[in-house]
Design a protein around this motif. Structure first.
Motif, PDB file in Angstrom:
ATOM      1  N   ARG A   1       0.812  -1.210   0.000  1.00 23.67           N
ATOM      2  CA  ARG A   1       0.000   0.000   0.000  1.00 23.67           C
ATOM      3  C   ARG A   1       0.853   1.272   0.000  1.00 23.67           C
ATOM      4  O   ARG A   1       0.824   2.055   0.955  1.00 23.67           O
ATOM      5  CB  ARG A   1      -0.958   0.008   1.194  1.00 23.67           C
ATOM      6  N   PRO A   2       1.615   1.491  -1.058  1.00 25.78           N
ATOM      7  CA  PRO A   2       2.436   2.712  -1.109  1.00 25.78           C
ATOM      8  C   PRO A   2       1.579   3.954  -1.240  1.00 25.78           C
ATOM      9  O   PRO A   2       0.480   3.928  -1.792  1.00 25.78           O
ATOM     10  CB  PRO A   2       3.276   2.494  -2.381  1.00 25.78           C
ATOM     11  N   ARG A   3       2.092   5.049  -0.721  1.00 22.32           N
ATOM     12  CA  ARG A   3       1.417   6.339  -0.843  1.00 22.32           C
ATOM     13  C   ARG A   3       1.891   7.001  -2.134  1.00 22.32           C
ATOM     14  O   ARG A   3       2.961   7.611  -2.203  1.00 22.32           O
ATOM     15  CB  ARG A   3       1.741   7.234   0.352  1.00 22.32           C
ATOM     16  N   LEU A   4       1.080   6.854  -3.178  1.00 23.66           N
ATOM     17  CA  LEU A   4       1.424   7.413  -4.478  1.00 23.66           C
ATOM     18  C   LEU A   4       0.232   8.172  -5.041  1.00 23.66           C
ATOM     19  O   LEU A   4      -0.903   7.712  -4.907  1.00 23.66           O
ATOM     20  CB  LEU A   4       1.840   6.297  -5.447  1.00 23.66           C
ATOM     21  N   PRO A   5       0.444   9.294  -5.684  1.00 23.54           N
ATOM     22  CA  PRO A   5       1.742   9.970  -5.811  1.00 23.54           C
ATOM     23  C   PRO A   5       2.216  10.531  -4.481  1.00 23.54           C
ATOM     24  O   PRO A   5       1.411  10.891  -3.626  1.00 23.54           O
ATOM     25  CB  PRO A   5       1.452  11.095  -6.808  1.00 23.54           C
ATOM     26  N   SER A   6       3.521  10.590  -4.323  1.00 24.71           N
ATOM     27  CA  SER A   6       4.062  11.164  -3.100  1.00 24.71           C
ATOM     28  C   SER A   6       3.898  12.682  -3.134  1.00 24.71           C
ATOM     29  O   SER A   6       3.806  13.290  -4.200  1.00 24.71           O
ATOM     30  CB  SER A   6       5.541  10.791  -2.951  1.00 24.71           C
ATOM     31  N   PRO A   7       3.859  13.326  -1.957  1.00 24.63           N
ATOM     32  CA  PRO A   7       3.611  14.776  -1.916  1.00 24.63           C
ATOM     33  C   PRO A   7       4.753  15.587  -2.536  1.00 24.63           C
ATOM     34  O   PRO A   7       5.910  15.156  -2.549  1.00 24.63           O
ATOM     35  CB  PRO A   7       3.498  15.068  -0.418  1.00 24.63           C
ATOM     36  N   VAL A   8       4.388  16.748  -3.028  1.00 24.03           N
ATOM     37  CA  VAL A   8       5.358  17.735  -3.509  1.00 24.03           C
ATOM     38  C   VAL A   8       5.072  19.036  -2.769  1.00 24.03           C
ATOM     39  O   VAL A   8       3.927  19.492  -2.724  1.00 24.03           O
ATOM     40  CB  VAL A   8       5.251  17.970  -5.024  1.00 24.03           C
ATOM     41  N   GLY A   9       6.093  19.610  -2.170  1.00 24.60           N
ATOM     42  CA  GLY A   9       5.884  20.840  -1.416  1.00 24.60           C
ATOM     43  C   GLY A   9       6.944  21.879  -1.710  1.00 24.60           C
ATOM     44  O   GLY A   9       8.123  21.554  -1.904  1.00 24.60           O
ATOM     45  N   ASP A  10       6.528  23.145  -1.758  1.00 27.17           N
ATOM     46  CA  ASP A  10       7.462  24.246  -1.972  1.00 27.17           C
ATOM     47  C   ASP A  10       8.230  24.552  -0.690  1.00 27.17           C
ATOM     48  O   ASP A  10       7.697  24.433   0.421  1.00 27.17           O
ATOM     49  CB  ASP A  10       6.716  25.504  -2.419  1.00 27.17           C
ATOM     50  N   VAL A  11       9.472  24.964  -0.839  1.00 30.16           N
ATOM     51  CA  VAL A  11      10.304  25.402   0.273  1.00 30.16           C
ATOM     52  C   VAL A  11      10.399  26.922   0.214  1.00 30.16           C
ATOM     53  O   VAL A  11      10.899  27.487  -0.771  1.00 30.16           O
ATOM     54  CB  VAL A  11      11.709  24.782   0.207  1.00 30.16           C
TER      55      VAL A  11
ATOM     56  N   LYS B   1      10.172  16.694  -3.470  1.00 31.12           N
ATOM     57  CA  LYS B   1       9.353  15.542  -3.841  1.00 31.12           C
ATOM     58  C   LYS B   1       9.555  14.512  -2.746  1.00 31.12           C
ATOM     59  O   LYS B   1      10.598  13.874  -2.660  1.00 31.12           O
ATOM     60  CB  LYS B   1       9.802  15.008  -5.215  1.00 31.12           C
ATOM     61  N   ARG B   2       8.527  14.332  -1.896  1.00 29.77           N
ATOM     62  CA  ARG B   2       8.682  13.592  -0.651  1.00 29.77           C
ATOM     63  C   ARG B   2       8.477  12.087  -0.836  1.00 29.77           C
ATOM     64  O   ARG B   2       7.593  11.467  -0.269  1.00 29.77           O
ATOM     65  CB  ARG B   2       7.721  14.152   0.393  1.00 29.77           C
TER      66      ARG B   2
END
Length: 326
Positions: free
Chosen positions: A12-22, A37-38
């Motif tokens: 049960r992978p978490r896909l798509p993985s989160p993308v967050g701005d820094v 890309k987490r």
């Protein structure tokens, strides 16, 4: 005909993985955007590029009738732990050939203990024997594979780090989770064996680039050649949209000099993201270094692939409960 069991659903992978701005004023002042890309959040036991690289190999192993996985790694190998957890979750026995026979009778570190807790059989060999095994397998020598089968039986053999053409194809999938890529985009990752960088480069649209940061010292010719060879074997061509930066390895694999440690600690405090030191911290250290040198110029949007989580804090462990509960 018996249908092969699912080798992706149980974990049960978490896909798509989160993308967050820094949000970083220093980068913003230089006209550079950074986002993370987490992939470290894909799964607690098989995180990041390890899941992406393992999934197609697990499928191939099961479809080929294998019941055992055999692979190679060092004392703190993320890959060793991931194979142990994934194998346990999917009902496959696992063997890890570990570099360093002096470790056989030593107390297990947290990484090897976790692999054993997932049922992996650990086999410790001398460094010279380890290198000889990898050389034999790298040349597809029948003698090396026969020696492995004589000791551990028939097994699906995964290379050190899990990198092969199937793994690179799995890593390429992450690009589809980054919509809107184009000129000015640079997708960055740490490079240990080259599989993730190789896969990413094949999937990028025109104008976007892939940039890897080597974590090994003195690997200038070797790692670049490994990536190019994966492209030739898997895609029948070469790609001109990638390169490897070799100036941020920190002295070699596993080395964390004081400057790198200070950078990683400060990044964690400022942005709330704890960084794994052997790969991820070197990647981001390199990104900031290239911005400072002007090699990632204004107008660049950098996506850094966080390929794995930091080492666990003392006293915290995680063990799979089997296929259904993984």
């Amino acid at each position: 005909m018996r249908r092969p069991p699912d080798t992706t659903g149980p974990i049960r992978p978490r896909l798509p993985s989160p993308v967050g701005d820094v949000a970083d004023p220093w980068l913003a002042g230089r006209g550079v955007e950074l986002r993370l890309k987490r992939d470290d959040l894909i799964h607690p036991l098989v995180p990041g590029n390890k899941w992406r690289k393992l999934a197609p190999n697990l499928r191939a192993a099961v479809e080929g009738g294998h019941t055992r996985l055999l692979t190679f790694g060092g004392a703190y190998s993320n890959h060793i732990r991931a194979v142990a957890a994934a194998g346990a979750a999917c009902g496959l026995s696992t063997v890890g050939v570990i570099r360093g026979d002096e470790l056989a009778d030593a107390p297990r570190n947290w990484s090897l203990a976790r692999a054993e807790a997932h049922g992996m059989e650990l086999a410790f060999v001398s460094r010279s024997a380890y290198r000889a095994l990898l050389r034999g397998l790298g040349g597809d020598g029948p003698g090396a594979r026969q020696a492995l089968e004589e000791r551990w039986g028939h097994a699906y053999v995964l290379p050190e780090g899990g990198t092969n053409v199937l793994a690179a194809r799995g890593a390429a999938d992450l690009v589809a989770e980054l919509p809107g890529l184009g000129p000015g985009d640079v997708v960055c990752c740490a490079v240990g064996t080259g599989g993730t960088l190789a896969g990413v480069a094949t999937a990028l649209p025109a104008g976007a680039r892939a940039l890897g940061f080597a974590v090994l010292k003195g690997a200038e010719g070797y790692l670049d050649g490994e990536v190019a060879e994966l492209h030739r074997r898997g895609w029948g061509r070469t790609f001109g949209n990638w390169r490897i930066e070799h100036g941020y390895h920190g002295g070699g694999y596993g080395r964390v000099p004081a400057e790198l440690e200070a950078f990683a600690a400060e990044f964690g405090e400022r942005h709330g993201v704890r960084l794994e030191r052997r790969y991820v911290a070197k990647l981001l250290w390199g990104v900031y270094g290239l911005v400072e040198r002007g090699e990632l110029p204004a107008g660049s949007r950098v996506t850094a692939v966080i390929t794995g989580p930091p080492d666990p804090e003392p006293g915290r462990t995680a063990v799979s409960r089997g296929c259904a509960g993984a």
